[in-house]
Design an enzyme around this catalytic site. Structure first.
Site, PDB file in Angstrom:
ATOM      1  N   CYS A 125      39.067 -27.115   9.855  1.00  0.00           N
ATOM      2  CA  CYS A 125      40.311 -26.330   9.790  1.00  0.00           C
ATOM      3  C   CYS A 125      40.892 -26.339   8.379  1.00  0.00           C
ATOM      4  O   CYS A 125      41.434 -25.332   7.913  1.00  0.00           O
ATOM      5  CB  CYS A 125      41.343 -26.884  10.770  1.00  0.00           C
ATOM      6  SG  CYS A 125      40.784 -26.927  12.475  1.00  0.00           S
TER       7      CYS A 125
HETATM    8  C1  BEZ Z   1      37.524 -29.598  12.577  1.00  0.00           C
HETATM    9  O1  BEZ Z   1      38.379 -28.827  12.128  1.00  0.00           O
HETATM   10  O2  BEZ Z   1      36.697 -30.137  11.840  1.00  0.00           O
HETATM   11  C2  BEZ Z   1      37.461 -29.883  14.042  1.00  0.00           C
HETATM   12  C3  BEZ Z   1      38.590 -29.765  14.838  1.00  0.00           C
HETATM   13  C4  BEZ Z   1      38.498 -30.050  16.193  1.00  0.00           C
HETATM   14  C5  BEZ Z   1      37.295 -30.430  16.746  1.00  0.00           C
HETATM   15  C6  BEZ Z   1      36.168 -30.521  15.946  1.00  0.00           C
HETATM   16  C7  BEZ Z   1      36.242 -30.250  14.600  1.00  0.00           C
END
Ligand code: BEZ
Length: 219
Positions: free
Chosen positions: A46
Site C-alpha cells: 500500500c
Molecule cells: C501490503 O500492503 O503489503 C499488504 C496489506 C495487507 C495484506 C497483505 C499485504
C-alpha cells in the site's frame, strides 16, 4: 447483492478524511474522479501504491481527475502514515484526501470488500479496489485486486485516457492501445456516419468475412 459496479451512480458518501469532512458529490463537483481503497495503513505494498499515486497526481489533475483514497483506518492513522509514504517517495507530497472508514461501512457501500482478508478482530478489510467515476457520477470502470497484488498505475492512466477518448470522440480503443495510437470505430456507427465523424478518413480492414466491421481512425 452485487454492489456498486460499472454503470451505477456512485453514492454521495460522507466521511472524515485527511482533508476534513468530505461529501463526495461536492468534492467531485462535475469532474472525473478515481476512488481507490487499500487494505490497511502502514503496510508495504500500500505504501508503494499510494506513493505512486501521489507522484502521478499532477498528471491526473491535468486530465481533470480528482483522486480519493480510502481504508478502514482512522484519520490519525492516515495522517501518521502519510509521512512514511512521502519519505518513501522522495518527499513527494500526498495531496489527495484519504477517507477514514473505521466502521467498514463505506467499503461495503462502494463494493470494495475483500472476502479473503480480515483484520486482527476478524472484520472485513478493503481489497485494492478502484473505481473511475465520470462527470455524470457513474462508475465507468472498476477493478478489485487482492492484497497480494499491487496495482499498475500506468494501466490506470491508460484506461482513464481510453475512457476520456471514448467519451469525447465516441470511439473505442483496441487491445493494448496507448494514447496517440489509432482508435476503433464502434459497430453501431454506420460508414456514412463515420465519414461525418472522421472527415480525415478511416481505414476498413479487409477480413475474410468481408463484413467491414474492423475500422480504425486517428483521433
Ligand atoms: C501490503 O500492503 O503489503 C499488504 C496489506 C495487507 C495484506 C497483505 C499485504
Amino acid at each position: 447483492m452485487p454492489g456498486l459496479t460499472i454503470g451505477d451512480t456512485v453514492p454521495n458518501i460522507q466521511a472524515d478524511s485527511t482533508h476534513g469532512k468530505i461529501s463526495l458529490y461536492d468534492y467531485i463537483d462535475g469532474s472525473w474522479a478515481i476512488i481507490f481503497s487499500h487494505p490497511g495503513d502502514f503496510t508495504p505494498v500500500c505504501t508503494t501504491e499510494l506513493g505512486m499515486i501521489a507522484a502521478q497526481a499532477e498528471e491526473f489533475a491535468q486530465r481533470g481527475v480528482k483522486l480519493i483514497g480510502l481504508s478502514c483506518d482512522d484519520v490519525q492513522s492516515h495522517t501518521d502514515w502519510i509521512k512514511d509514504i512521502e519519505a518513501y517517495n522522495n518527499g513527494k507530497k500526498v495531496t489527495y484526501p484519504i477517507l477514514a472508514d473505521p466502521k467498514g461501512e463505506l467499503i461495503k457501500e462502494l463494493n470494495m470488500v475483500d472476502p479473503d482478508e480480515k483484520d486482527s478482530s476478524g472484520r472485513a478489510v478493503p481489497s485494492r479496489a478502484l473505481h473511475i467515476i465520470g462527470p455524470d457520477k457513474k462508475v465507468k470502470l472498476s477493478f478489485l485486486y487482492p492484497a497480494s497484488t499491487g496495482r499498475n498505475m500506468e494501466e490506470v492512466m491508460r484506461v482513464l485516457e481510453s475512457l476520456q477518448k471514448a467519451a469525447k470522440h465516441k470511439v473505442c480503443t483496441p487491445v493494448n492501445w496507448k494514447p496517440g495510437e489509432a482508435c476503433v470505430i464502434p459497430p453501431n456507427v454506420t460508414n456514412d456516419q463515420a465519414k461525418q465523424m472522421f472527415p480525415q478518413g478511416f481505414e476498413t480492414l479487409d477480413l475474410p468475412s468481408k463484413k467491414g466491421y474492423l475500422r480504425f481512425a486517428a483521433v
